[in-house]
Write a protein that holds these residues in place. Sequence first.
Motif, PDB file in Angstrom:
ATOM      1  N   THR A 160       0.822  -1.205   0.000  1.00 16.38           N
ATOM      2  CA  THR A 160       0.000   0.000   0.000  1.00 16.38           C
ATOM      3  C   THR A 160       0.862   1.263   0.000  1.00 16.38           C
ATOM      4  N   ASP A 161       2.077   1.177   0.520  1.00 18.33           N
ATOM      5  CA  ASP A 161       2.960   2.341   0.472  1.00 18.33           C
ATOM      6  C   ASP A 161       3.290   2.720  -0.965  1.00 18.33           C
ATOM      7  N   ASP A 162       3.428   1.698  -1.834  1.00 18.47           N
ATOM      8  CA  ASP A 162       3.687   1.974  -3.248  1.00 18.47           C
ATOM      9  C   ASP A 162       2.484   2.634  -3.897  1.00 18.47           C
ATOM     10  N   VAL A 163       1.293   2.177  -3.544  1.00 23.36           N
ATOM     11  CA  VAL A 163       0.066   2.789  -4.068  1.00 23.36           C
ATOM     12  C   VAL A 163      -0.022   4.239  -3.608  1.00 23.36           C
ATOM     13  N   ARG A 164       0.241   4.457  -2.329  1.00 25.47           N
ATOM     14  CA  ARG A 164       0.150   5.805  -1.777  1.00 25.47           C
ATOM     15  C   ARG A 164       1.162   6.743  -2.434  1.00 25.47           C
ATOM     16  N   ALA A 165       2.376   6.250  -2.643  1.00 23.87           N
ATOM     17  CA  ALA A 165       3.404   7.085  -3.276  1.00 23.87           C
ATOM     18  C   ALA A 165       3.005   7.456  -4.693  1.00 23.87           C
ATOM     19  N   ALA A 166       2.448   6.478  -5.430  1.00 25.52           N
ATOM     20  CA  ALA A 166       2.001   6.756  -6.796  1.00 25.52           C
ATOM     21  C   ALA A 166       0.852   7.751  -6.794  1.00 25.52           C
ATOM     22  N   MET A 167      -0.019   7.625  -5.818  1.00 29.10           N
ATOM     23  CA  MET A 167      -1.162   8.522  -5.706  1.00 29.10           C
ATOM     24  C   MET A 167      -0.722   9.944  -5.390  1.00 29.10           C
TER      25      MET A 167
ATOM     26  N   LEU B 282      -2.964   1.492 -12.158  1.00 24.15           N
ATOM     27  CA  LEU B 282      -3.757   0.259 -12.102  1.00 24.15           C
ATOM     28  C   LEU B 282      -2.924  -0.973 -12.454  1.00 24.15           C
ATOM     29  N   ASP B 283      -2.104  -0.831 -13.489  1.00 24.97           N
ATOM     30  CA  ASP B 283      -1.332  -1.986 -13.960  1.00 24.97           C
ATOM     31  C   ASP B 283      -0.112  -2.283 -13.097  1.00 24.97           C
ATOM     32  N   GLY B 284       0.327  -1.286 -12.324  1.00 18.83           N
ATOM     33  CA  GLY B 284       1.510  -1.462 -11.497  1.00 18.83           C
ATOM     34  C   GLY B 284       1.170  -1.704 -10.035  1.00 18.83           C
ATOM     35  N   PRO B 285       1.197  -0.661  -9.203  1.00 11.39           N
ATOM     36  CA  PRO B 285       0.990  -0.845  -7.760  1.00 11.39           C
ATOM     37  C   PRO B 285      -0.350  -1.489  -7.363  1.00 11.39           C
ATOM     38  N   VAL B 286      -1.438  -1.185  -8.114  1.00 17.39           N
ATOM     39  CA  VAL B 286      -2.722  -1.749  -7.748  1.00 17.39           C
ATOM     40  C   VAL B 286      -2.742  -3.260  -8.004  1.00 17.39           C
ATOM     41  N   LEU B 287      -2.325  -3.683  -9.184  1.00 16.05           N
ATOM     42  CA  LEU B 287      -2.281  -5.115  -9.483  1.00 16.05           C
ATOM     43  C   LEU B 287      -1.366  -5.855  -8.521  1.00 16.05           C
ATOM     44  N   ALA B 288      -0.306  -5.202  -8.069  1.00 15.79           N
ATOM     45  CA  ALA B 288       0.651  -5.846  -7.158  1.00 15.79           C
ATOM     46  C   ALA B 288       0.027  -6.183  -5.804  1.00 15.79           C
ATOM     47  N   LEU B 289      -1.103  -5.564  -5.484  1.00 12.74           N
ATOM     48  CA  LEU B 289      -1.760  -5.867  -4.214  1.00 12.74           C
ATOM     49  C   LEU B 289      -2.508  -7.194  -4.248  1.00 12.74           C
ATOM     50  N   ALA B 290      -2.790  -7.705  -5.425  1.00 11.38           N
ATOM     51  CA  ALA B 290      -3.601  -8.925  -5.531  1.00 11.38           C
ATOM     52  C   ALA B 290      -2.736 -10.177  -5.382  1.00 11.38           C
TER      53      ALA B 290
END
Length: 309
Positions: free
Chosen positions: A9-16, A301-309
Motif C-alpha cells: 500500500t505504500d507503493d500505491v500511496r506514493a504513486a497517488m 492500475l497496472d503497477g501498484p494496484v495489481l501488485a496488491l492482488a
Amino acid sequence: MPYITRAGTDDVRAAMEALPQLYSLQISHGEDVVFSEAPRGPGLDRLANIKSCSKSLVALLLGIAIGRGEVASVRASLSEIAPDILPSNATPGAGDITLEDLVTLRAGLERTSGANYGAWVNSRNWLADALSRPMVAEPGGQMLYSTGSTHILGAALSKATGQSLLAQARERLGRPLGIEIPPWTRDPQGYYMGGNNMALRPTAMLKIAKLMRDGGQYGGAQVIPHSWVEASTVPYARSPWSGLSYGYGWFLSPSGYTLARGYGGQIIASHKARNLAVAITSDPTQPARSGGYFGDLMRLLDGPVLALA
C-alpha cells in the motif's frame, strides 16, 4: 466490510501522491478493502460527477432490461424497440441501428462528443439532433465515441421499460446495492441524459466495480444477468485514442481490467482474474487524456494496484 492493511500500500500511496489530479482511490481484494484514501477533493462519502462512467451504467440497465424480457435482444433495432423517438427527418437507416450498435458506440452516426458536444446539448431536441446527423460509418463498424449514441440508447430503454433512466437506475441498481442515485441532467424533452453527468459517492462506485467483478452478483443476489456481464467483456471495437478495446459499454485493458472511464479521470474498474475492484475519482474540471493523466492512471492500475492482488 473489513479494512485490511496490506504490504504494497505504500507503493500505491506514493504513486497517488505523485498525481495531484487524483482525489480518491479505493481498492477491494475479495471482500476486503485493502486501500481507501481521499487526500484531495470532497472525500469518499460526497457525491461525485462520474461523467462518462454513466455510459457503463446505462449499459448495465440494458442488460437488466433484456434479462427481464422488456427488450427482446441486444440486436433489436430502434424501429422495433422505440420507433417514437425517431424524428421525421431521421437519417436514412437510423431505424435499423441496433441496441448493440449503440452500446458498443458503433452507431455510425456523426459524433455528438468532442467538438460537436456544445452544439448538441444546446439543440432543442437532443434525440432528433443525434438521429438526423449523417452516417459517417457503417453501423456495427468502427467505434465512434459519442454521448449521443448512449443518450439514444437511454431513451429507447425508457420507452421499452416504461420507466425513466432515473427510475430504472434507482430500482434496478440503487436499491439492490444500497446506493443513492440522485436526479441528473435531462434533455429538453425530459429524457435523462444517457452517457454523462450521473453522480455517485465514491463508495458507491466501488460497489459497482465489485458488481462487475463478481459476475453481476451483490449481497447474494443476481443484480445483473451473469451472461450480460460476460458478454460485456467481449471486445467489439477499439478506441482510436487509448487503444483500449470496448465491449458492451465498458473498456477492456490488455492487462485484464474491465473499466468505466469518465472525463477528468473518473474510473470504475474490476479485474476478475485478480479479484480486484477499484474506484477512482479525480478533479472533474481537468482533462485526462490517454497520453496524459489517464495514461498515468492506467500505469497506477497496472503497477501498484495489481501488485496488491
